[in-house]
Design a protein around this motif. Structure first.
Motif, PDB file in Angstrom:
ATOM      1  N   SER A  43       0.842  -1.202   0.000  1.00 58.14           N
ATOM      2  CA  SER A  43       0.000   0.000   0.000  1.00 58.14           C
ATOM      3  C   SER A  43       0.878   1.253   0.000  1.00 58.14           C
ATOM      4  N   LYS A  44       2.068   1.131   0.639  1.00 60.45           N
ATOM      5  CA  LYS A  44       2.950   2.295   0.706  1.00 60.45           C
ATOM      6  C   LYS A  44       3.599   2.573  -0.660  1.00 60.45           C
ATOM      7  N   ILE A  45       3.999   1.510  -1.329  1.00 54.24           N
ATOM      8  CA  ILE A  45       4.826   1.786  -2.502  1.00 54.24           C
ATOM      9  C   ILE A  45       4.121   1.636  -3.835  1.00 54.24           C
ATOM     10  N   ASN A  46       3.089   0.841  -3.875  1.00 57.76           N
ATOM     11  CA  ASN A  46       2.594   0.462  -5.188  1.00 57.76           C
ATOM     12  C   ASN A  46       1.200   0.914  -5.547  1.00 57.76           C
ATOM     13  N   LYS A  47       0.237   0.535  -4.702  1.00 62.03           N
ATOM     14  CA  LYS A  47      -1.123   0.443  -5.208  1.00 62.03           C
ATOM     15  C   LYS A  47      -1.671   1.731  -5.796  1.00 62.03           C
TER      16      LYS A  47
ATOM     17  N   HIS B  23      -6.083   3.254  11.948  1.00 64.18           N
ATOM     18  CA  HIS B  23      -5.957   2.014  12.727  1.00 64.18           C
ATOM     19  C   HIS B  23      -4.490   1.613  12.887  1.00 64.18           C
ATOM     20  N   LEU B  24      -3.825   1.214  11.775  1.00 64.35           N
ATOM     21  CA  LEU B  24      -2.410   0.836  11.897  1.00 64.35           C
ATOM     22  C   LEU B  24      -1.555   1.463  10.802  1.00 64.35           C
ATOM     23  N   LYS B  25      -2.047   2.611  10.295  1.00 57.98           N
ATOM     24  CA  LYS B  25      -1.236   3.473   9.416  1.00 57.98           C
ATOM     25  C   LYS B  25      -0.954   2.925   8.022  1.00 57.98           C
ATOM     26  N   CYS B  26      -1.748   1.993   7.538  1.00 57.74           N
ATOM     27  CA  CYS B  26      -1.595   1.568   6.143  1.00 57.74           C
ATOM     28  C   CYS B  26      -2.065   2.699   5.237  1.00 57.74           C
TER      29      CYS B  26
ATOM     30  N   CYS C  10      -8.939   0.259   3.410  1.00 61.36           N
ATOM     31  CA  CYS C  10      -7.644  -0.141   3.958  1.00 61.36           C
ATOM     32  C   CYS C  10      -7.349  -1.581   3.533  1.00 61.36           C
ATOM     33  N   PRO C  11      -6.244  -1.799   2.812  1.00 57.63           N
ATOM     34  CA  PRO C  11      -5.950  -3.158   2.337  1.00 57.63           C
ATOM     35  C   PRO C  11      -5.430  -4.075   3.440  1.00 57.63           C
TER      36      PRO C  11
ATOM     37  N   PRO D 207     -12.155  -1.681  11.602  1.00 59.92           N
ATOM     38  CA  PRO D 207     -11.635  -1.439  12.931  1.00 59.92           C
ATOM     39  C   PRO D 207     -11.246   0.010  13.263  1.00 59.92           C
ATOM     40  N   SER D 208     -11.119   0.885  12.263  1.00 62.33           N
ATOM     41  CA  SER D 208     -10.656   2.233  12.591  1.00 62.33           C
ATOM     42  C   SER D 208     -11.615   2.928  13.553  1.00 62.33           C
TER      43      SER D 208
END
Ligand code: FAD
Length: 488
Positions: free
Chosen positions: A405-409, A447-450, A463-464, A480-481
């Motif tokens: 999710s950080k680099i590609n999508k 939630h966990l920063k994705c 969120c993936p 869950p957020s």
């Protein structure tokens, strides 16, 4: 290929009366039982306490039934792909039979509730079909039929589906149903409200603290003291110490609904991938397909194309997606995870039967009564050793989503709209709607920063990693957020 779609909500959301609204919580509460989450699990559990002299509240962060329960295909069946073969292989025949018994009992319970309370929820008797279009899977069909026959279930083999679809092999069972899940949910809640049985919508629990002999639960403005707490919130995000996230993963699917000329009353599911599950609702054909682990489900457009590829339908009245929690051993997670703290989730896409069944189990557990299914569904159970291999796989799929999710999508899918940039040192995303109005969000899941991925089909930020979803203005609609992501 052009796919003509009229609505991106589920047919259930579009055809339910939304007039019954409940206020948000505006005071502190002191309760015997707090139920968190107003899906089929939470609402059925609330119904269980209807006539009991205890103080109970059901709190829902959005509207009742706004989560996974509003987006299913709404079959009520014990024929769940080849679940009995899978359970027999892992646990042996006795446990597979116990699960079968639980699903039959759930169907009977749902039928009885609907009749007793006179609930108009479009319940229809609908035979359930299991089939394959692939000759290599004939043995799997035969094995599932053999196991069901050994449970004394009546099996009828067929050579085609009632809508004339050609198959390689298949059978059906009777005494199964379809219904309208939101009509069911809303009505059972309405029938259960009293001065000691309260419901609050738009009330999110953001923290749970364990005290000596009660739990203290926090909303943004109030606290709820409860002797027992039931987590009916679909994704048990704050249960890491109990290894919940390692015992299951999220699966995402798209569903379509189209008006058709012929009317049928049956439901069917195939045994191979890609999965194709169908049912009928009035003059509509509802299809589920392209189910995949959430980690690999970011390209919504491709998923929908895969779904519609093998049909001769051009117009879709509805297309929407849904997620469910899949457990590694195929059994739900229902019961105590701590003194006086219960969960119910992990329904493997069969939460209508299992959500209602869970409400009966939970009621027994709350009143210290034995329930024959408590051991089978115990959320603290160890998982079969053969399956332990999947723990690292689960960690991998979440980590994969995070990195990807950080680099590609986003870069891969959307060069222009939405547009990604930085403002005040933070990553933001700007989506321009078809009137040219800009909708700006922080492009990170609280939630966990994705990094979030834009779902072009439903116009949501998804969120993936753990399935939180936000509308184009950043309001959290699922998952869950605890927070929204709107740019202020
Ligand atoms: C494609 C697909 C098709 C399916 N089809 C079928 C089918 O045909 N038959 C079947 O039996 N099952 C089916 N299912 C499964 C079924 O939809 C789910 O298992 C079931 O709806 C889960 O119900 P639930 O009550 O656990 O969760 P939900 O309906 O998601 O309810 C949980 C609720 O908790 C709320 N919540 C979450 N966090 C908080 C918080 N902190 N505070 C307050 N509230 C909170 C949420 O807003 C939500 O409303 C399908 C699933 C999928 C993915």
């Amino acid at each position: 290929m052009v796919i003509n779609v009229m609505k991106n909500i589920s047919i259930w959301q579009d055809t339910v009366n939304n007039n019954d609204k409940y206020d948000s919580l505006k005071e502190n509460l002191d309760l015997d039982v707090l139920i968190i989450g107003g899906g089929i699990t939470g609402c059925s559990t609330f119904y269980q306490f209807k006539d009991d002299n205890i103080k109970v509240a059901l709190v829902e962060k959005n509207r009742l039934g706004s989560g996974a329960s509003s987006r299913s295909s709404a079959k009520l069946t014990f024929l769940q792909e080849n679940i009995y073969t899978k359970l027999t292989n892992i646990f042996g025949k006795d446990k597979a039979h116990l699960y079968y018994k639980s699903q039959k009992e759930a169907l009977e319970n749902i039928y009885n509730i609907i009749n007793k309370e006179n609930i108009d929820c479009d319940l229809k008797v609908s035979n359930s079909y299991l089939y394959t279009i692939n000759s290599t899977n004939i043995k799997k069909i035969e094995e599932e039929a053999r196991i069901l026959s050994s449970f004394n279930e009546k099996i009828t083999f067929i050579s085609q589906l009632p809508n004339k679809t050609k198959i390689e092999s298949g059978f059906y069972v009777d005494n199964t149903y379809t219904f309208h899940p939101l009509k069911f949910i809303k009505e059972i809640v309405k029938k259960s409200i009293s001065s000691n049985h309260m419901v609050y919508e738009n009330t999110k629990i953001i923290k749970i603290e364990k005290q000596k002999d009660y739990f203290k639960c926090f909303t943004s403005n109030n606290t709820i003291k409860a002797k027992k707490v039931i987590l009916a919130l679909h994704y048990p995000y704050f249960l890491f110490p109990y290894l919940m996230p390692l015992k299951c993963y999220l699966e995402k699917s798209f569903l379509t609904c189209s008006l058709i000329k012929d009317k049928y009353e049956f439901n069917a599911i195939n045994i191979e991938k890609p999965l194709k599950s169908i049912r009928y609702y009035n003059n509509y054909l509802l299809m589920v397909s392209s189910s995949t682990n959430l980690a690999f489900a970011s390209n919504s457009e491709k998923m929908v194309k895969d779904l519609v590829n093998n049909t001769n339908i051009d117009n879709y009245d509805y297309i929407w997606s849904n997620y469910d929690l899949i457990t590694l051993d195929h059994l739900p997670l229902v019961g105590f995870i701590d003194n006086n703290l219960l969960i119910s989730t992990g329904y493997n896409t069969w939460g209508n039967t299992n959500g209602v069944l869970a409400s009966f189990i939970i009621k027994d557990l709350i009143y210290n009564k034995n329930n024959i299914y408590q051991e089978l569904f115990d959320p603290k159970r160890g998982f079969n050793r053969q399956k332990i291999i999947n723990y690292p796989l689960n960690i991998f799929s979440s980590a994969y989503s995070f990195v990807d999710s950080k680099i590609n999508k986003n870069k891969a899918f959307y060069q222009n709209n939405p547009y990604f940039t930085k403002r005040d040192g933070k990553n933001i995303a700007i989506y321009k709607d078809n009137k040219g109005i800009e909708h700006i969000v922080y492009n990170k899941c609280p939630h966990l920063k994705c990094s979030l991925v834009f779902n072009k089909v439903e116009k949501t930020w998804d969120c993936p990693c753990h399935g939180s979803r936000f509308d184009i203005d950043g309001n959290c609609i699922m998952g869950p957020s605890k927070y929204n992501i709107g740019y202020k």
